[in-house]
Design a protein around this motif. Structure first.
Motif, PDB file in Angstrom:
ATOM      1  N   UNK A 123       0.820  -1.218   0.000  1.00 49.72           N
ATOM      2  CA  UNK A 123       0.000   0.000   0.000  1.00 49.72           C
ATOM      3  C   UNK A 123       0.852   1.266   0.000  1.00 49.72           C
ATOM      4  N   UNK A 124       0.367   2.292  -0.670  1.00 51.84           N
ATOM      5  CA  UNK A 124       1.024   3.595  -0.638  1.00 51.84           C
ATOM      6  C   UNK A 124       0.702   4.318   0.668  1.00 51.84           C
ATOM      7  N   UNK A 125      -0.521   4.140   1.139  1.00 54.09           N
ATOM      8  CA  UNK A 125      -0.969   4.719   2.402  1.00 54.09           C
ATOM      9  C   UNK A 125      -1.710   3.638   3.170  1.00 54.09           C
ATOM     10  N   UNK A 126      -1.390   3.480   4.451  1.00 54.78           N
ATOM     11  CA  UNK A 126      -2.086   2.523   5.299  1.00 54.78           C
ATOM     12  C   UNK A 126      -2.563   3.251   6.540  1.00 54.78           C
ATOM     13  N   UNK A 127      -3.873   3.218   6.788  1.00 54.83           N
ATOM     14  CA  UNK A 127      -4.467   3.935   7.916  1.00 54.83           C
ATOM     15  C   UNK A 127      -4.972   2.929   8.937  1.00 54.83           C
ATOM     16  N   UNK A 128      -4.323   2.910  10.094  1.00 52.94           N
ATOM     17  CA  UNK A 128      -4.728   2.014  11.187  1.00 52.94           C
ATOM     18  C   UNK A 128      -5.790   2.726  12.002  1.00 52.94           C
ATOM     19  N   UNK A 129      -7.035   2.520  11.617  1.00 54.91           N
ATOM     20  CA  UNK A 129      -8.153   3.242  12.213  1.00 54.91           C
ATOM     21  C   UNK A 129      -8.966   2.393  13.180  1.00 54.91           C
ATOM     22  N   UNK A 130      -8.880   1.072  13.079  1.00 61.70           N
ATOM     23  CA  UNK A 130      -9.713   0.202  13.901  1.00 61.70           C
ATOM     24  C   UNK A 130      -9.399   0.377  15.386  1.00 61.70           C
ATOM     25  N   UNK A 131     -10.437   0.337  16.196  1.00 62.46           N
ATOM     26  CA  UNK A 131     -10.236   0.464  17.634  1.00 62.46           C
ATOM     27  C   UNK A 131     -11.541   0.275  18.379  1.00 62.46           C
ATOM     28  N   UNK A 132     -11.450   0.206  19.692  1.00 54.28           N
ATOM     29  CA  UNK A 132     -12.638   0.067  20.527  1.00 54.28           C
ATOM     30  C   UNK A 132     -12.408   0.810  21.834  1.00 54.28           C
ATOM     31  N   UNK A 133     -13.457   0.901  22.639  1.00 50.58           N
ATOM     32  CA  UNK A 133     -13.357   1.580  23.922  1.00 50.58           C
ATOM     33  C   UNK A 133     -14.100   0.792  24.985  1.00 50.58           C
ATOM     34  N   UNK A 134     -13.751   1.053  26.213  1.00 48.46           N
ATOM     35  CA  UNK A 134     -14.497   0.559  27.369  1.00 48.46           C
ATOM     36  C   UNK A 134     -14.399   1.630  28.437  1.00 48.46           C
ATOM     37  N   UNK A 135     -15.246   1.565  29.454  1.00 49.29           N
ATOM     38  CA  UNK A 135     -15.223   2.611  30.474  1.00 49.29           C
ATOM     39  C   UNK A 135     -15.523   2.008  31.843  1.00 49.29           C
ATOM     40  N   UNK A 136     -15.491   2.850  32.866  1.00 53.99           N
ATOM     41  CA  UNK A 136     -15.634   2.373  34.248  1.00 53.99           C
ATOM     42  C   UNK A 136     -17.080   2.165  34.653  1.00 53.99           C
ATOM     43  N   UNK A 137     -18.023   2.465  33.764  1.00 51.52           N
ATOM     44  CA  UNK A 137     -19.429   2.240  34.049  1.00 51.52           C
ATOM     45  C   UNK A 137     -20.097   3.440  34.700  1.00 51.52           C
ATOM     46  N   UNK A 138     -21.437   3.502  34.625  1.00 50.75           N
ATOM     47  CA  UNK A 138     -22.174   4.664  35.150  1.00 50.75           C
ATOM     48  C   UNK A 138     -22.018   4.859  36.651  1.00 50.75           C
ATOM     49  N   UNK A 139     -21.762   3.802  37.381  1.00 49.75           N
ATOM     50  CA  UNK A 139     -21.571   3.904  38.825  1.00 49.75           C
ATOM     51  C   UNK A 139     -20.095   4.013  39.214  1.00 49.75           C
ATOM     52  N   UNK A 140     -19.222   4.020  38.213  1.00 51.40           N
ATOM     53  CA  UNK A 140     -17.800   4.128  38.498  1.00 51.40           C
ATOM     54  C   UNK A 140     -17.219   2.890  39.148  1.00 51.40           C
TER      55      UNK A 140
END
Length: 297
Positions: A123-140
């Motif tokens: 490839x001339x250009x390769x974009x590593x865009x894939x990802x995910x998230x997680x969090x501590x939850x509404x109650x922390x």
């Protein structure tokens, strides 16, 4: 600071010439200092642009932004129907499109696929865009380790593995550009999303290191640090979302910055400026400021 729920791992739009592989470069004309050197492929060869996470909002917008005659898009994602829809849009804009449903957490599958892609042309250009998230939850209550572990496998191991594999191929060819998606969350860890912040800080540092290493070999590396971009990922993220912008606007900024081989593309300016200060102030002050702005729980 883009986000994805656990269940899922300014300007005018630039023209088709607005990328790191321009006609002038292919014909051997003078290019700006710092731009990656290009291979001596025939001028008729199609520009090859690889984008992971193409079924996400930013990934899809990037695919459409790069779609044009003379371009082959190599797209991956985890949702077949959405991937097919994006491919159809890009073909309507004149691009040739290759689609693959891929789990970046499976290293053997990832590397086999990359070898197959490179066999057809690095490839001339390769974009590593894939990802995910997680969090501590509404109650922390904190992140589930299973979610955090999968996040690190996707955001860090998958991104590093892909970048390393393609860096070696581009280095051997003497041209190319890697674009790695980090986040403004990389400037200072957020209590709401500690694993996500840590993963994006790792991508930022890795991309900066790759850029310095690969520059003498004609390969460019750009680290992208976006703020809040409208998407289901962003909607699922807890906390305030100042200066949120549409995915199409974010994609245009990324495309233009990558075309100039910028070391870092960070936006929007007000949020980037504030997050940068969090990284240089004493940690105690930064954390107090984040508490005032409700970025704790």
């Amino acid at each position: 600071m883009t986000a994805m729920p656990p269940q899922q791992p300014d300007t005018q739009a630039p023209s088709a010439r607005d990328d790191a592989t321009t006609t002038e470069q292919r014909e051997g004309k003078q290019v700006p200092d710092g731009a990656p050197q290009q291979s001596s492929r025939p001028a008729t060869a199609l520009r090859r642009v690889l984008i992971t996470g193409a079924t996400g909002e930013i990934g899809g917008a990037l695919a459409r932004a790069y779609a044009a005659r003379g371009t082959t898009l190599i797209l991956t994602g985890r949702k077949q129907r959405k991937l097919d829809a994006i491919a159809g849009e890009c073909r309507a804009l004149g691009a040739e499109v290759e689609c693959t449903v891929l789990n970046l957490c499976d290293e053997e599958t990832l590397f086999t696929w990359l070898d197959e892609v490179c066999a057809q042309g690095v490839p001339d250009i390769a974009i590593a865009n894939a990802g995910m998230n997680t969090d501590i939850g509404p109650q922390g209550n904190g992140e589930r380790w299973e979610d955090a572990r999968r996040l690190l496998q996707t955001n860090v191991v998958g991104t590093f593995g892909m970048a390393h594999h393609l860096a070696m191929a581009m280095k051997a060819r003497g041209s190319g550009q890697l674009v790695l998606l980090s986040s403004l969350a990389a400037w200072h860890g957020l209590a709401l999303t500690p694993s996500y912040s840590g993963s994006k800080a790792a991508v930022k540092a890795y991309g900066e290191g790759l850029r310095s290493w690969l520059k003498p070999f004609g390969v460019g590396v750009t680290v992208v640090m976006p703020g809040y971009v409208t998407s289901p990922m962003c909607e699922a993220m807890p906390g305030p979302k100042p200066f949120e912008m549409p995915a199409e606007q974010a994609a245009r900024r990324i495309l233009k910055g990558a075309a100039r081989n910028r070391a870092r593309i960070s936006f929007p300016f007000p949020l980037n400026f504030g997050c940068w200060w969090l990284s240089v102030l004493p940690a105690g002050i930064s954390q107090r400021l984040l508490g005032w702005f409700n970025y704790t729980h």
